[in-house]
Motif scaffolding. Sequence first.
Motif, short mmCIF file in Angstrom:
data_model
loop_
_atom_site.label_atom_id
_atom_site.label_comp_id
_atom_site.label_asym_id
_atom_site.label_seq_id
_atom_site.Cartn_x
_atom_site.Cartn_y
_atom_site.Cartn_z
N MET A 176 0.84 -1.20 0.00
CA MET A 176 0.00 0.00 0.00
C MET A 176 0.88 1.25 0.00
O MET A 176 2.03 1.21 0.39
CB MET A 176 -0.83 0.08 1.30
CG MET A 176 -1.72 -1.06 1.58
SD MET A 176 -2.51 -0.79 3.20
CE MET A 176 -3.01 -2.47 3.57
N THR A 180 -2.83 5.24 1.83
CA THR A 180 -3.82 4.15 1.95
C THR A 180 -3.67 3.47 3.30
O THR A 180 -4.66 3.18 3.98
CB THR A 180 -3.65 3.12 0.81
OG1 THR A 180 -3.85 3.78 -0.43
CG2 THR A 180 -4.61 1.96 0.96
N ARG A 183 -5.36 5.48 6.00
CA ARG A 183 -6.82 5.35 5.95
C ARG A 183 -7.27 3.98 6.49
O ARG A 183 -8.24 3.89 7.23
CB ARG A 183 -7.34 5.55 4.52
CG ARG A 183 -7.29 6.99 4.05
CD ARG A 183 -8.03 7.20 2.75
NE ARG A 183 -7.49 6.45 1.63
CZ ARG A 183 -6.50 6.88 0.82
NH1 ARG A 183 -5.95 8.07 1.02
NH2 ARG A 183 -6.08 6.13 -0.16
#
Length: 189
Positions: A176, A180, A183
Motif C-alpha cells: 500500500m 492508503t 486510511r
Amino acid sequence: MDDNSEIRKSLKAIHNFSDEQLDAFLSKLTPKKIIKKDFLLKPSQKCCFIAFITKGSFRFYSLTDTGEPTLHFFTENNWVADYESLVLQKPTNNFIQALEDTELQVISLDDIHQLMEQFPVFRNLASLMSKGIISSSHHISISTSSPDDRYKKLLNEYPEWINRFPQMHIASYLGMTKETFSRVKARVK
C-alpha cells in the motif's frame, strides 16, 4: 539460562540434537553487531551465512522501478539470511538492513558444511532454513486481498510490528501507499 538458550530452543524445535551436537554448533557461532541503517547483505553479494538475532531487527527488501518493497521483517529469536542466495550460492538482488542497532550470532556456510560432515544429522538444518523463506502467499495476497484484510492479517500475525517499524515500511510490506495505509489504520480498529 545461558546466552544461547534461545538458539538451543530454536534448533531443538527442528530436531532432537544431542548436547554434543548443539555444543558443536554453538562453538561455530560468531557474535556480530550491526548498527541501525547498516546492511547485513546487499545486492551482488552472496549470502554465505545464517544468523540468529539476539537483539534488534532487520528489514528484508528489494529495489524496483516503483520503489523499495519490503518483503519481510526479522526480529529477536529469528534466523535471518537470504535463503535463495544461500542455497543456490548466487548473488542476491535484495537488501537486509538493520532497522535498529542489532546483535547477531552468525554461522558461516562453510561451518555448516563442516558440521554436516561431523554430524550428518545437521542436514536437518534445511528445515530451519525453510522457516526463513519468505512466504509467497503473502505476496499473492497483495493482489488478491483487500487492504483492510491484509492489515487485519498483519495485526493477527505480527501485532508488535505496528509500533516497532516505520509506517512507510509496513505500508510497503502490505503493498500500500502510506496514505492508503493511514486510511486503513483509521478504519480498522
